[in-house]
Scaffold this active site. Sequence first.
Site, PDB file in Angstrom:
ATOM      1  N   GLU A 169       0.134  -0.886   0.722  1.00 48.94           N
ATOM      2  CA  GLU A 169       0.243   0.153  -0.023  1.00 48.94           C
ATOM      3  C   GLU A 169       0.276   1.204  -0.204  1.00 48.94           C
ATOM      4  OE1 GLU A 169      -3.015  -0.080   3.123  1.00 48.94           O
ATOM      5  OE2 GLU A 169      -3.627  -2.504   2.995  1.00 48.94           O
ATOM      6  N   GLU A 364      -5.245  -9.152   0.862  1.00 55.38           N
ATOM      7  CA  GLU A 364      -5.837  -8.059   2.083  1.00 55.38           C
ATOM      8  C   GLU A 364      -7.301  -8.085   1.845  1.00 55.38           C
ATOM      9  OE1 GLU A 364      -4.692  -4.459   4.138  1.00 55.38           O
ATOM     10  OE2 GLU A 364      -3.183  -5.609   4.161  1.00 55.38           O
TER      11      GLU A 364
END
Length: 458
Positions: A169, A364
Amino acid sequence: MSERPSIQFPDDFLWGAATASYQIEGAVKEGGRGPSVWDDFSHTPGKVDHGHTGDIACDHYHRVEADVALMAELGLQSYRFSISWSRILPDGRGKVNAEGLAWYSRLVDLLLANDIVPCPTLFHWDLPSALEASGGFRNRDTASWFADYAALMTRELGDRVSMWSTFNEPWCYAYLGHASGVHAPGLQDDRAAVTVAHHELLAHGLGVQAMRAERNDLQLGIVINPSPVKSEGSPSASTDSMRRVDAIHNRWWFDGALKGAYPADLLDDLGPLAEAIQPGDNEQIAQPIDWIGINYYFDLLLRGTTGPDDRPNRNYPTVTNVTDSPIRPTHTDMGWPITPDGFTELLVRLKDDYPNLPPVYVTENGCAYDDPVINGRCADPRRIQYLDAHLRAVRDAIDEGVDVRGFYQWSLLDNFEWALGYDKRFGIVHVDFDTMERTPRDSAHWYREVIKANGLTG
Ligand code: IFM
C-alpha cells in the site's frame, strides 16, 4: 447465509492470512533492532489513540513458534507477513543485524515445516528512523538503499522463499504519512507526498531488478490498495475531483508499475509537485512482475462540500471541495462501509484497463469488529458475513475473467491498527492484550472450513 449457493474456487487457489511487522512483533528494542518511524510516531503524544504503541504489540517476536502452530491448526496454506527493515539493518543500510536475519529465517523454517507458503513484504511502512533522518523516501537515495536491502533478503531467504512483494500500500505511506500526516512520519506537505509516491515506485523497480540479479526463480509482486471512486449524497463530488482522486489513489500505481508512464492528466494536475520524476525513471519502475497484490476494504465514497476543505482532502493534493462521505448505516468498527460489489467492479476494471495485469492475489480483505470472548468462545457473525460477501465478490470477478490466484484474510491476529491503536480488532484470532492469550474466533473456524472446501458451502 445458509440459503446462499455454494461456490468453489479454482484448483490450487492459495488461502492465507496476513499481518505486518510493526503491528504484531513487539520487542522493538530487542534482538538488535533499530528504531523505525512508527516507534517515533507512536511515542509522540497525540499521534495514536490512547497513546498506544507497538512496543509489545502481539508479542509475536517471542511467540512465533506458537503462532505458527496456530496458523497450521487453522489450516492456512500461506502466511503473508512483513519484514522489519530496521530489524535487519538497524540504520537502514550498512551494518547487518545477524540476529534479525536469524529471526526471520526461523519464521520461514517454521512455516515450511508446517507446509505454509511464506509470502514476505519488504516494506510495510516501518522505515528505519536513521533513513528518515536523511529524508526518508523524500530522498531519492532511499530507493537504492531499499534495493540493497531487497538483495540482502533475497540472499538470505531466497533459497526457501519464492513469493515476495516489495511494497505494501505505497499510497498510504506516501499520502497518509506525508500529506494528511495521520500516519508516520506525520508530515503535511503535498510535494513531499508526491515525491515519496514516486520514490516508492522507483524503489520497487530497483528492488525487483536487484532481487532478480540474485536469483532468477522468484515470484515478485507489489501490493496496492485501489478502490472504486464513487460519489454519494448531496452535493455530489464533481467529475473532475473524482478523476483526480482516482488518478492519485489508483491509476498512478498501476500505470506506473505496469504501463511505465504515469497518467498524463495527473502529471498536469500536479505540475511542480511531481518534480522528483527524472528521465529514465519510468523504465526502471515498470519491471515485469509475476503477480500483483490487491488489498480491498471498501469503495472510496466522496461527497462534495461547499464549505472549507477538511482533513480527508489532504490525502489528495490538488483536490478541493470534496470530503469522505459520512458513515453509512452499515459499517464496520472502522466506520468503513461494506461494499463487496465494488470489489468485483474493481477487479474487472483492472483486468480491462491493464492487459498486462499479472495474476492477482487478494493480499488483504477483512473487517474490524470488537466481539468479546465469552466463556472461551468469540462469536463474530458479522466478520463471517463480511468475508463471505467479499469471497463471493472475488468469485464473481473470476467468472468475469480476472485471474485471481489466492486470498489472504486481514488479519490473523488483532493487532496495532496504526493511528487507531489496539481498539480496532481485525483478527480472526482474538488477542487479549493483557495476557496475550489467543482465542480463535468463530470466523477462524469458519475460515478453516472454507479453506478445506476450497469454497463456500452455502
Ligand atoms: O492494518 C492495515 C494494514 O496494515 C494495511 N491495510 C489495511 C489494514 C487495515 O486498516
